[in-house]
Design a protein around this motif. Structure first.
Motif, PDB file in Angstrom:
ATOM      1  N   MET A   1      17.763  10.853 -69.620  1.00 40.52           N
ATOM      2  CA  MET A   1      18.797  11.650 -70.246  1.00 40.52           C
ATOM      3  C   MET A   1      20.166  11.474 -69.593  1.00 40.52           C
ATOM      4  O   MET A   1      21.165  11.387 -70.277  1.00 40.52           O
ATOM      5  CB  MET A   1      18.411  13.125 -70.233  1.00 40.52           C
ATOM      6  CG  MET A   1      19.408  14.003 -70.944  1.00 40.52           C
ATOM      7  SD  MET A   1      18.626  15.483 -71.549  1.00 40.52           S
ATOM      8  CE  MET A   1      19.945  16.640 -71.358  1.00 40.52           C
ATOM      9  N   PRO A   2      20.269  11.388 -68.233  1.00 43.64           N
ATOM     10  CA  PRO A   2      21.592  11.127 -67.665  1.00 43.64           C
ATOM     11  C   PRO A   2      21.986   9.671 -67.866  1.00 43.64           C
ATOM     12  O   PRO A   2      21.605   8.811 -67.088  1.00 43.64           O
ATOM     13  CB  PRO A   2      21.415  11.450 -66.176  1.00 43.64           C
ATOM     14  CG  PRO A   2      20.108  12.117 -66.048  1.00 43.64           C
ATOM     15  CD  PRO A   2      19.293  11.633 -67.190  1.00 43.64           C
ATOM     16  N   ARG A   3      22.708   9.381 -68.924  1.00 44.78           N
ATOM     17  CA  ARG A   3      23.261   8.046 -69.113  1.00 44.78           C
ATOM     18  C   ARG A   3      24.713   8.068 -68.654  1.00 44.78           C
ATOM     19  O   ARG A   3      25.281   9.134 -68.441  1.00 44.78           O
ATOM     20  CB  ARG A   3      23.148   7.618 -70.584  1.00 44.78           C
ATOM     21  CG  ARG A   3      21.690   7.532 -71.067  1.00 44.78           C
ATOM     22  CD  ARG A   3      21.607   7.205 -72.548  1.00 44.78           C
ATOM     23  NE  ARG A   3      20.225   7.217 -73.002  1.00 44.78           N
ATOM     24  CZ  ARG A   3      19.424   6.154 -73.018  1.00 44.78           C
ATOM     25  NH1 ARG A   3      19.890   4.994 -72.585  1.00 44.78           N
ATOM     26  NH2 ARG A   3      18.184   6.238 -73.435  1.00 44.78           N
ATOM     27  N   GLU A   4      25.294   6.897 -68.514  1.00 43.99           N
ATOM     28  CA  GLU A   4      26.657   6.844 -68.005  1.00 43.99           C
ATOM     29  C   GLU A   4      27.573   7.684 -68.881  1.00 43.99           C
ATOM     30  O   GLU A   4      27.597   7.561 -70.106  1.00 43.99           O
ATOM     31  CB  GLU A   4      27.139   5.384 -67.974  1.00 43.99           C
ATOM     32  CG  GLU A   4      28.392   5.208 -67.176  1.00 43.99           C
ATOM     33  CD  GLU A   4      28.612   3.769 -66.773  1.00 43.99           C
ATOM     34  OE1 GLU A   4      29.594   3.518 -66.065  1.00 43.99           O
ATOM     35  OE2 GLU A   4      27.802   2.906 -67.163  1.00 43.99           O
ATOM     36  N   GLY A   5      28.293   8.593 -68.228  1.00 45.18           N
ATOM     37  CA  GLY A   5      29.148   9.524 -68.951  1.00 45.18           C
ATOM     38  C   GLY A   5      28.502  10.872 -69.188  1.00 45.18           C
ATOM     39  O   GLY A   5      29.174  11.819 -69.570  1.00 45.18           O
ATOM     40  N   THR A   6      27.178  10.968 -68.983  1.00 44.79           N
ATOM     41  CA  THR A   6      26.469  12.243 -69.116  1.00 44.79           C
ATOM     42  C   THR A   6      26.170  12.770 -67.723  1.00 44.79           C
ATOM     43  O   THR A   6      25.480  12.110 -66.945  1.00 44.79           O
ATOM     44  CB  THR A   6      25.144  12.072 -69.875  1.00 44.79           C
ATOM     45  OG1 THR A   6      25.420  11.514 -71.161  1.00 44.79           O
ATOM     46  CG2 THR A   6      24.439  13.409 -70.039  1.00 44.79           C
ATOM     47  N   PRO A   7      26.678  13.956 -67.353  1.00 47.65           N
ATOM     48  CA  PRO A   7      26.492  14.451 -65.983  1.00 47.65           C
ATOM     49  C   PRO A   7      25.027  14.718 -65.660  1.00 47.65           C
ATOM     50  O   PRO A   7      24.263  15.198 -66.499  1.00 47.65           O
ATOM     51  CB  PRO A   7      27.297  15.759 -65.968  1.00 47.65           C
ATOM     52  CG  PRO A   7      28.251  15.657 -67.115  1.00 47.65           C
ATOM     53  CD  PRO A   7      27.537  14.845 -68.154  1.00 47.65           C
ATOM     54  N   LEU A   8      24.634  14.394 -64.445  1.00 44.08           N
ATOM     55  CA  LEU A   8      23.329  14.765 -63.928  1.00 44.08           C
ATOM     56  C   LEU A   8      23.293  16.280 -63.749  1.00 44.08           C
ATOM     57  O   LEU A   8      24.204  16.863 -63.162  1.00 44.08           O
ATOM     58  CB  LEU A   8      23.089  14.076 -62.588  1.00 44.08           C
ATOM     59  CG  LEU A   8      21.787  14.384 -61.856  1.00 44.08           C
ATOM     60  CD1 LEU A   8      20.600  13.825 -62.623  1.00 44.08           C
ATOM     61  CD2 LEU A   8      21.832  13.804 -60.441  1.00 44.08           C
ATOM     62  N   SER A   9      22.233  16.925 -64.237  1.00 47.83           N
ATOM     63  CA  SER A   9      22.208  18.386 -64.238  1.00 47.83           C
ATOM     64  C   SER A   9      21.823  18.976 -62.891  1.00 47.83           C
ATOM     65  O   SER A   9      22.393  19.985 -62.463  1.00 47.83           O
ATOM     66  CB  SER A   9      21.265  18.902 -65.325  1.00 47.83           C
ATOM     67  OG  SER A   9      19.937  18.461 -65.085  1.00 47.83           O
ATOM     68  N   LYS A  10      20.835  18.370 -62.189  1.00 51.08           N
ATOM     69  CA  LYS A  10      20.379  18.940 -60.923  1.00 51.08           C
ATOM     70  C   LYS A  10      20.098  17.838 -59.911  1.00 51.08           C
ATOM     71  O   LYS A  10      19.449  16.845 -60.236  1.00 51.08           O
ATOM     72  CB  LYS A  10      19.124  19.797 -61.118  1.00 51.08           C
ATOM     73  CG  LYS A  10      19.381  21.107 -61.857  1.00 51.08           C
ATOM     74  CD  LYS A  10      18.187  22.049 -61.750  1.00 51.08           C
ATOM     75  CE  LYS A  10      18.503  23.392 -62.387  1.00 51.08           C
ATOM     76  NZ  LYS A  10      17.433  24.383 -62.144  1.00 51.08           N
ATOM     77  N   LEU A  11      20.579  18.065 -58.693  1.00 51.60           N
ATOM     78  CA  LEU A  11      20.398  17.098 -57.606  1.00 51.60           C
ATOM     79  C   LEU A  11      19.594  17.741 -56.482  1.00 51.60           C
ATOM     80  O   LEU A  11      19.925  18.842 -56.023  1.00 51.60           O
ATOM     81  CB  LEU A  11      21.766  16.651 -57.074  1.00 51.60           C
ATOM     82  CG  LEU A  11      21.764  15.713 -55.856  1.00 51.60           C
ATOM     83  CD1 LEU A  11      21.164  14.365 -56.230  1.00 51.60           C
ATOM     84  CD2 LEU A  11      23.194  15.538 -55.329  1.00 51.60           C
ATOM     85  N   GLY A  12      18.521  17.070 -56.063  1.00 53.74           N
ATOM     86  CA  GLY A  12      17.711  17.552 -54.950  1.00 53.74           C
ATOM     87  C   GLY A  12      17.171  16.381 -54.161  1.00 53.74           C
ATOM     88  O   GLY A  12      17.380  15.215 -54.505  1.00 53.74           O
ATOM     89  N   PHE A  13      16.454  16.703 -53.082  1.00 48.79           N
ATOM     90  CA  PHE A  13      15.796  15.650 -52.318  1.00 48.79           C
ATOM     91  C   PHE A  13      14.463  16.166 -51.800  1.00 48.79           C
ATOM     92  O   PHE A  13      14.198  17.367 -51.756  1.00 48.79           O
ATOM     93  CB  PHE A  13      16.680  15.127 -51.179  1.00 48.79           C
ATOM     94  CG  PHE A  13      17.030  16.144 -50.120  1.00 48.79           C
ATOM     95  CD1 PHE A  13      16.185  16.392 -49.052  1.00 48.79           C
ATOM     96  CD2 PHE A  13      18.232  16.844 -50.198  1.00 48.79           C
ATOM     97  CE1 PHE A  13      16.501  17.318 -48.075  1.00 48.79           C
ATOM     98  CE2 PHE A  13      18.570  17.776 -49.230  1.00 48.79           C
ATOM     99  CZ  PHE A  13      17.693  18.014 -48.162  1.00 48.79           C
ATOM    100  N   LEU A  14      13.630  15.211 -51.386  1.00 44.41           N
ATOM    101  CA  LEU A  14      12.262  15.472 -50.952  1.00 44.41           C
ATOM    102  C   LEU A  14      12.113  15.039 -49.503  1.00 44.41           C
ATOM    103  O   LEU A  14      12.536  13.950 -49.128  1.00 44.41           O
ATOM    104  CB  LEU A  14      11.298  14.685 -51.846  1.00 44.41           C
ATOM    105  CG  LEU A  14       9.829  14.575 -51.454  1.00 44.41           C
ATOM    106  CD1 LEU A  14       9.156  15.933 -51.467  1.00 44.41           C
ATOM    107  CD2 LEU A  14       9.116  13.614 -52.413  1.00 44.41           C
ATOM    108  N   THR A  15      11.503  15.900 -48.669  1.00 45.26           N
ATOM    109  CA  THR A  15      11.315  15.572 -47.265  1.00 45.26           C
ATOM    110  C   THR A  15       9.874  15.803 -46.845  1.00 45.26           C
ATOM    111  O   THR A  15       9.209  16.717 -47.341  1.00 45.26           O
ATOM    112  CB  THR A  15      12.259  16.402 -46.367  1.00 45.26           C
ATOM    113  OG1 THR A  15      12.008  16.072 -44.993  1.00 45.26           O
ATOM    114  CG2 THR A  15      12.043  17.898 -46.563  1.00 45.26           C
ATOM    115  N   ILE A  16       9.403  14.986 -45.913  1.00 45.34           N
ATOM    116  CA  ILE A  16       8.047  15.138 -45.382  1.00 45.34           C
ATOM    117  C   ILE A  16       7.996  16.171 -44.262  1.00 45.34           C
ATOM    118  O   ILE A  16       6.946  16.690 -43.916  1.00 45.34           O
ATOM    119  CB  ILE A  16       7.502  13.788 -44.883  1.00 45.34           C
ATOM    120  CG1 ILE A  16       5.991  13.867 -44.623  1.00 45.34           C
ATOM    121  CG2 ILE A  16       8.241  13.318 -43.641  1.00 45.34           C
ATOM    122  CD1 ILE A  16       5.351  12.539 -44.273  1.00 45.34           C
ATOM    123  N   GLY A  17       9.160  16.486 -43.651  1.00 48.64           N
ATOM    124  CA  GLY A  17       9.179  17.462 -42.575  1.00 48.64           C
ATOM    125  C   GLY A  17       8.400  17.004 -41.363  1.00 48.64           C
ATOM    126  O   GLY A  17       7.602  17.751 -40.805  1.00 48.64           O
TER     127      GLY A  17
END
Length: 339
Positions: free
Chosen positions: A1-17
């Motif tokens: 869904m995020p194509r060029e010109g369409t903003p990414l709705s949510k940004l996160g990251f994954l960690t193993i801790g």
């Protein structure tokens, strides 16, 4: 869904801790500090891996509870809790408790199947039932019934001064709608039918089909998920690739990041094992270049949010640089606005 010109709705990251066996508190506090930093940077979410009998987070629900007490806005997820090691009734109690404490910020990602290296410790995990435990998707449905507030007891009332409920307590409305599930093509279809959210990762399976590149297979899985979902407009899809921006990295960091990606590249060239496991290449480089590569990625084009995976073996300063560049350089290059 995020194509060029369409903003990414949510940004996160994954960690193993990760942590050292000799100082587990230091590693866990580093994870808490990372989550707090992520909220300050405006990330929408942080996701915790679940590792048993290893030197990474074995109790993500406990870590989420601690993180909930030092944050106020960021969503806290698991990617994923293997339900084969859990009692769905008890897990529902723990998840609901943390969701109440966090004011509704928990996103439980779960999986099923026989636990990794099960034969090594099954006699301790399930001393009397290890040969008859059900590791099917029914375990997910049991968890969902508990989270939704379906009756789990035949009794409700008061005995002496103690009151009893028919459903799991505490009950946290809406938590069941924030459960995530991941897996191959069949799991994608099943997750859609159950109206679960769908987690993707940096691994897919050809499942005996023709050889295709990683992005094509991942896109097929996401399409199958949405096709099976009764209300695709409510279907959340998260993509989880290893993405390492280098905008403010030192020359030494860039050298090590590129060496890390190169050491893992050969496994991406052909399917591995009987199920045809296909790994995604790690993406390393300046944020503008990464954004261009992501916009061309068929899986990314179909995701509504991302949880980029942090590599396992880097140093604390590396993670600070990576997540800072994610929030201040890569996110804006993808049209994302901090929370």
């Amino acid at each position: 869904m995020p194509r060029e010109g369409t903003p990414l709705s949510k940004l996160g990251f994954l960690t193993i801790g990760r942590f050292a066996e000799s100082s587990p508190r230091d590693g866990h506090m580093e994870t808490i500090d990372t989550i707090r930093r992520a909220e300050d940077l405006g990330f929408d979410s942080v996701w915790l891996r679940d590792r048993h009998l290893q030197y990474g987070i074995s109790s993500p629900v406990a870590v989420m509870a601690a993180a909930a007490m030092v944050t106020s806005q960021i969503e806290l997820g698991t990617a994923v809790i293997p339900l084969g090691l859990e009692n769905p009734f008890r897990l529902a109690e723990d998840l609901a408790t943390v969701d109440v404490l966090s004011n509704g910020r928990i996103n439980p990602g779960v999986s099923v199947g026989t636990p990794m290296r099960y034969d090594d410790y099954r006699h301790v995990l399930y001393p009397d039932t290890h040969d008859v435990e059900d590791f099917s998707k029914e375990r997910v449905l049991r968890l969902l019934r508990c989270l939704r507030g379906d009756p789990v007891s035949d009794f409700e009332g008061t005995v002496g001064i103690e009151s009893f409920s028919r459903r799991v307590q505490p009950h946290s409305p809406g938590l069941a709608d924030r459960v995530w599930y991941g897996g191959g093509l069949g799991s994608a279809t099943w997750a859609g039918e159950q109206q679960l959210n769908y987690l993707t990762s940096s691994v897919v399976f050809t499942e005996g089909g023709p050889a295709r590149d990683f992005a094509t297979i991942q896109a097929e899985h996401i399409d199958a998920y949405r096709a099976a979902h009764p209300d695709p407009s409510r279907a959340r899809v998260s993509q989880g690739l290893v993405v390492i921006p280098t905008d403010t990295a030192t020359p030494d960091q860039i050298r090590r990041y590129e060496a890390y990606a190169e050491s893992r590249f050969a496994r991406t060239l052909e399917p591995q094992g009987p199920r045809g496991m296909v790994f995604a290449p790690d993406l390393v480089g300046p944020s503008d270049d990464l954004a261009a590569r992501l916009y061309e990625h068929a899986g990314f084009q179909r995701a509504t949010e991302v949880a980029f995976a942090l590599p396992f073996s880097f140093e604390p300063d590396d993670y600070v640089q990576i997540i800072t560049d994610m929030a201040t350089r890569l996110g804006p290059a993808l049209g994302w606005t901090p929370a």
